[in-house]
Scaffold this motif. Structure first.
Motif, PDB file in Angstrom:
ATOM      1  N   ILE A 107       0.842  -1.184   0.000  1.00  0.00           N
ATOM      2  CA  ILE A 107       0.000   0.000   0.000  1.00  0.00           C
ATOM      3  C   ILE A 107       0.886   1.246   0.000  1.00  0.00           C
ATOM      4  O   ILE A 107       1.794   1.370   0.818  1.00  0.00           O
ATOM      5  N   LEU A 108       0.587   2.150  -0.919  1.00  0.00           N
ATOM      6  CA  LEU A 108       1.297   3.421  -0.997  1.00  0.00           C
ATOM      7  C   LEU A 108       0.361   4.523  -0.521  1.00  0.00           C
ATOM      8  O   LEU A 108      -0.701   4.744  -1.110  1.00  0.00           O
ATOM      9  N   PHE A 109       0.746   5.208   0.546  1.00  0.00           N
ATOM     10  CA  PHE A 109      -0.033   6.305   1.117  1.00  0.00           C
ATOM     11  C   PHE A 109       0.538   7.629   0.596  1.00  0.00           C
ATOM     12  O   PHE A 109       1.727   7.886   0.735  1.00  0.00           O
ATOM     13  N   TYR A 110      -0.314   8.451   0.008  1.00  0.00           N
ATOM     14  CA  TYR A 110       0.092   9.780  -0.446  1.00  0.00           C
ATOM     15  C   TYR A 110      -0.194  10.728   0.723  1.00  0.00           C
ATOM     16  O   TYR A 110      -1.287  11.257   0.866  1.00  0.00           O
ATOM     17  N   LEU A 111       0.809  10.947   1.574  1.00  0.00           N
ATOM     18  CA  LEU A 111       0.620  11.668   2.827  1.00  0.00           C
ATOM     19  C   LEU A 111       0.476  13.164   2.628  1.00  0.00           C
ATOM     20  O   LEU A 111      -0.363  13.821   3.256  1.00  0.00           O
ATOM     21  N   ASP A 112       1.323  13.724   1.788  1.00  0.00           N
ATOM     22  CA  ASP A 112       1.349  15.175   1.596  1.00  0.00           C
ATOM     23  C   ASP A 112       2.118  15.454   0.306  1.00  0.00           C
ATOM     24  O   ASP A 112       2.670  14.534  -0.302  1.00  0.00           O
ATOM     25  N   ARG A 113       2.164  16.695  -0.077  1.00  0.00           N
ATOM     26  CA  ARG A 113       2.913  17.045  -1.281  1.00  0.00           C
ATOM     27  C   ARG A 113       4.356  16.553  -1.154  1.00  0.00           C
ATOM     28  O   ARG A 113       5.050  16.843  -0.168  1.00  0.00           O
ATOM     29  N   ASP A 114       4.792  15.765  -2.123  1.00  0.00           N
ATOM     30  CA  ASP A 114       6.162  15.239  -2.184  1.00  0.00           C
ATOM     31  C   ASP A 114       6.481  14.286  -1.034  1.00  0.00           C
ATOM     32  O   ASP A 114       7.663  14.062  -0.729  1.00  0.00           O
ATOM     33  N   GLU A 115       5.470  13.680  -0.410  1.00  0.00           N
ATOM     34  CA  GLU A 115       5.740  12.745   0.696  1.00  0.00           C
ATOM     35  C   GLU A 115       4.819  11.532   0.597  1.00  0.00           C
ATOM     36  O   GLU A 115       3.596  11.666   0.557  1.00  0.00           O
ATOM     37  N   PHE A 116       5.432  10.351   0.576  1.00  0.00           N
ATOM     38  CA  PHE A 116       4.708   9.091   0.444  1.00  0.00           C
ATOM     39  C   PHE A 116       5.202   8.105   1.510  1.00  0.00           C
ATOM     40  O   PHE A 116       6.346   8.172   1.951  1.00  0.00           O
ATOM     41  N   LEU A 117       4.325   7.181   1.867  1.00  0.00           N
ATOM     42  CA  LEU A 117       4.695   6.096   2.774  1.00  0.00           C
ATOM     43  C   LEU A 117       4.269   4.790   2.133  1.00  0.00           C
ATOM     44  O   LEU A 117       3.085   4.581   1.845  1.00  0.00           O
ATOM     45  N   PHE A 118       5.221   3.891   1.878  1.00  0.00           N
ATOM     46  CA  PHE A 118       4.921   2.569   1.347  1.00  0.00           C
ATOM     47  C   PHE A 118       4.954   1.565   2.489  1.00  0.00           C
ATOM     48  O   PHE A 118       5.896   1.550   3.300  1.00  0.00           O
ATOM     49  N   VAL A 119       3.943   0.708   2.556  1.00  0.00           N
ATOM     50  CA  VAL A 119       3.855  -0.337   3.574  1.00  0.00           C
ATOM     51  C   VAL A 119       3.679  -1.664   2.845  1.00  0.00           C
ATOM     52  O   VAL A 119       2.686  -1.861   2.125  1.00  0.00           O
ATOM     53  N   GLY A 120       4.650  -2.560   3.002  1.00  0.00           N
ATOM     54  CA  GLY A 120       4.565  -3.833   2.297  1.00  0.00           C
ATOM     55  C   GLY A 120       5.678  -4.771   2.702  1.00  0.00           C
ATOM     56  O   GLY A 120       6.346  -4.583   3.726  1.00  0.00           O
ATOM     57  N   ARG A 121       5.908  -5.765   1.867  1.00  0.00           N
ATOM     58  CA  ARG A 121       6.923  -6.772   2.180  1.00  0.00           C
ATOM     59  C   ARG A 121       8.321  -6.265   1.818  1.00  0.00           C
ATOM     60  O   ARG A 121       8.497  -5.377   0.987  1.00  0.00           O
ATOM     61  N   THR A 122       9.296  -6.899   2.415  1.00  0.00           N
ATOM     62  CA  THR A 122      10.682  -6.445   2.321  1.00  0.00           C
ATOM     63  C   THR A 122      11.227  -6.377   0.896  1.00  0.00           C
ATOM     64  O   THR A 122      11.916  -5.406   0.552  1.00  0.00           O
ATOM     65  N   PRO A 123      10.970  -7.362   0.008  1.00  0.00           N
ATOM     66  CA  PRO A 123      11.543  -7.254  -1.340  1.00  0.00           C
ATOM     67  C   PRO A 123      11.139  -5.979  -2.069  1.00  0.00           C
ATOM     68  O   PRO A 123      11.950  -5.385  -2.791  1.00  0.00           O
ATOM     69  N   THR A 124       9.899  -5.546  -1.876  1.00  0.00           N
ATOM     70  CA  THR A 124       9.453  -4.322  -2.537  1.00  0.00           C
ATOM     71  C   THR A 124      10.120  -3.095  -1.939  1.00  0.00           C
ATOM     72  O   THR A 124      10.506  -2.163  -2.655  1.00  0.00           O
ATOM     73  N   VAL A 125      10.273  -3.091  -0.618  1.00  0.00           N
ATOM     74  CA  VAL A 125      10.980  -1.991   0.041  1.00  0.00           C
ATOM     75  C   VAL A 125      12.433  -1.949  -0.442  1.00  0.00           C
ATOM     76  O   VAL A 125      12.982  -0.866  -0.686  1.00  0.00           O
ATOM     77  N   ASN A 126      13.047  -3.116  -0.609  1.00  0.00           N
ATOM     78  CA  ASN A 126      14.420  -3.166  -1.134  1.00  0.00           C
ATOM     79  C   ASN A 126      14.504  -2.506  -2.511  1.00  0.00           C
ATOM     80  O   ASN A 126      15.434  -1.755  -2.809  1.00  0.00           O
ATOM     81  N   TRP A 127      13.513  -2.806  -3.362  1.00  0.00           N
ATOM     82  CA  TRP A 127      13.518  -2.278  -4.726  1.00  0.00           C
ATOM     83  C   TRP A 127      13.348  -0.761  -4.725  1.00  0.00           C
ATOM     84  O   TRP A 127      14.039  -0.051  -5.459  1.00  0.00           O
ATOM     85  N   ILE A 128      12.434  -0.270  -3.900  1.00  0.00           N
ATOM     86  CA  ILE A 128      12.234   1.175  -3.811  1.00  0.00           C
ATOM     87  C   ILE A 128      13.507   1.852  -3.315  1.00  0.00           C
ATOM     88  O   ILE A 128      13.930   2.888  -3.837  1.00  0.00           O
ATOM     89  N   GLN A 129      14.144   1.264  -2.308  1.00  0.00           N
ATOM     90  CA  GLN A 129      15.379   1.843  -1.769  1.00  0.00           C
ATOM     91  C   GLN A 129      16.485   1.838  -2.827  1.00  0.00           C
ATOM     92  O   GLN A 129      17.202   2.845  -3.001  1.00  0.00           O
ATOM     93  N   PHE A 130      16.632   0.734  -3.548  1.00  0.00           N
ATOM     94  CA  PHE A 130      17.656   0.630  -4.584  1.00  0.00           C
ATOM     95  C   PHE A 130      17.459   1.699  -5.659  1.00  0.00           C
ATOM     96  O   PHE A 130      18.410   2.393  -6.057  1.00  0.00           O
ATOM     97  N   GLN A 131      16.190   1.872  -6.103  1.00  0.00           N
ATOM     98  CA  GLN A 131      15.930   2.868  -7.140  1.00  0.00           C
ATOM     99  C   GLN A 131      16.157   4.288  -6.620  1.00  0.00           C
ATOM    100  O   GLN A 131      16.677   5.151  -7.330  1.00  0.00           O
ATOM    101  N   GLY A 132      15.776   4.507  -5.345  1.00  0.00           N
ATOM    102  CA  GLY A 132      15.966   5.834  -4.769  1.00  0.00           C
ATOM    103  C   GLY A 132      17.429   6.206  -4.602  1.00  0.00           C
ATOM    104  O   GLY A 132      17.798   7.379  -4.716  1.00  0.00           O
TER     105      GLY A 132
END
Length: 390
Positions: A107-132
């Motif tokens: 689940i991706l939460f659009y918290l505020d302008r330019d701010e998001f919170l992703f909640v999910g399993r570790t492999p997806t968090v790894n991918w987001i971190q790698f791309q970031g």
């Protein structure tokens, strides 16, 4: 010492089946939360018959993405459309690799302008971190891994607590907490409620097909918020759900990851919310035939005119209606009617009037119902189908 990656492990073992069968990882464990608070039978019945409190604070990893490129980066990573994705909305995010392979979901939460919170399993968090970290994006990342399955007596601390209150009596519990009527929160939209004098953010995603909300906040308020919920829910039969029964609630859920199971499980569907099942059917049809215009059109109409407000989403309806119209190259008159209803639900009444007129102009004989819908749009009113008698 560097850790061995998956590719080298598979190459070294040479037998993937034997590797998995002899894995030492053990059974999947929902961490920290007790397996049962009373017994799993009573806890499972509670979300059907009274109300239930799910503690979702520990089993998912989180990644906060903040910065001027946050939207652009996340939009580039997922198969989902970010059209009409705005703050105070959430989305089931499904990132994929550059080759098109699905990495995971969450689940991706659009918290505020330019701010998001992703909640999910570790492999997806790894991918987001790698791309970031490697993609040249102007973003700041804050990672919070899931709680350990075996803390070995050490204290467990997260950035956020996360609770869900569901079941037939969930509204009464939440109104008691809030101190009055709740804000109308549409499906996968966010708002805020009051809990023990604190303003707490909430999400509506329809877990277990019954009224309720997911709430979250700073983890140092975990005990205070939990105890307040339990106390407020006592008179309404609120039960705390343990880890043993937690996973089974998804069989009756609006959670997109489980819609395929809902759509195919023809036996025992009599107790599942029929609208939820219909959403599941259309979503499964799109998955199986992504160029099938009828599935997009039917899903768009349901999201636009559904009698139950919690299932309506005008922005999503417009997106699906436009997809159907594109696939049929604007040659299906019914797509204009659906697009009009979707635009009206999204609050764009000028376009609703335009598309409904286009629909009427395409007909060879009068359509009194469509003319009536047009009059609604001209009064800046959406059209919703009437609720059917049980």
């Amino acid at each position: 010492m560097s850790q061995e990656n998956l590719e080298s492990l598979l190459a070294r073992t040479g037998d993937t089946v034997r590797l998995l069968r002899n894995s030492q990882i053990g059974a999947y464990v929902y961490p920290v939360v007790p397996s049962e608070f009373s017994n799993w039978r009573m806890e499972q019945r509670s979300w059907r018959e009274t109300a239930v409190l799910f503690d979702q604070s520990h089993h998912m990893a989180e990644m906060t993405v903040k910065g001027p490129d946050a939207f652009r980066m996340l939009n580039a990573l997922t198969i989902n459309s970010f059209a009409n994705f705005t703050p105070n909305k959430a989305k089931q995010m499904v990132p994929c690799s550059h080759e098109g392979y699905v990495i995971g979901d969450g689940i991706l939460f659009y918290l505020d302008r330019d701010e998001f919170l992703f909640v999910g399993r570790t492999p997806t968090v790894n991918w987001i971190q790698f791309q970031g970290q490697t993609g040249g994006y102007r973003v700041d990342l804050v990672r919070d891994d899931r709680s350990p399955s075996h803390p070995r007596g050490k204290p467990v601390v997260r950035r956020h607590y996360r609770f869900q209150i569901q079941g037939p009596n969930a509204t009464q519990v939440l109104e008691k907490l809030h101190g009055g009527p709740l804000p109308e929160v549409k499906f996968f939209n966010m708002d805020a409620i009051n809990v023990n004098g604190r303003k707490v953010r909430c999400l509506r995603h329809g877990m277990a097909g019954a009224p309720g909300l997911e709430i979250w906040g700073p983890y140092d308020e975990y005990d205070e918020i939990r105890e307040t919920i339990v106390a407020a829910g006592k008179e309404f039969g609120l039960a705390q759900a343990g880890a043993r029964c937690y996973s089974s609630n998804t069989l009756e859920s609006g959670w997109n990851e489980k819609l395929r199971a809902l759509a195919n499980a023809r036996d025992g569907m009599d107790r599942v919310d029929p609208t939820l099942k219909t959403l599941a059917d259309y979503t499964e049809a799109i998955r199986l035939s992504p160029n099938e215009a009828r599935a997009y059109s039917h899903l768009a109409r349901l999201l636009a005119v559904c009698p139950e407000a919690e299932f309506r989403d005008g922005m999503e309806a417009v997106e699906y209606a436009m997809k159907a119209r594109t696939l049929r190259e604007g040659k299906n008159a019914g797509d204009f009617d659906t697009l009009a209803a979707a635009c009206a639900e999204a609050g764009n009444f000028a376009d609703a009037v335009k598309w409904e007129n286009k629909y009427l102009d395409s007909l060879s004989s009068p359509d009194d119902d469509a003319t009536w819908r047009l009059s609604l749009y001209e009064q800046n009113k959406p059209y919703h189908e009437p609720k059917k008698a049980n």
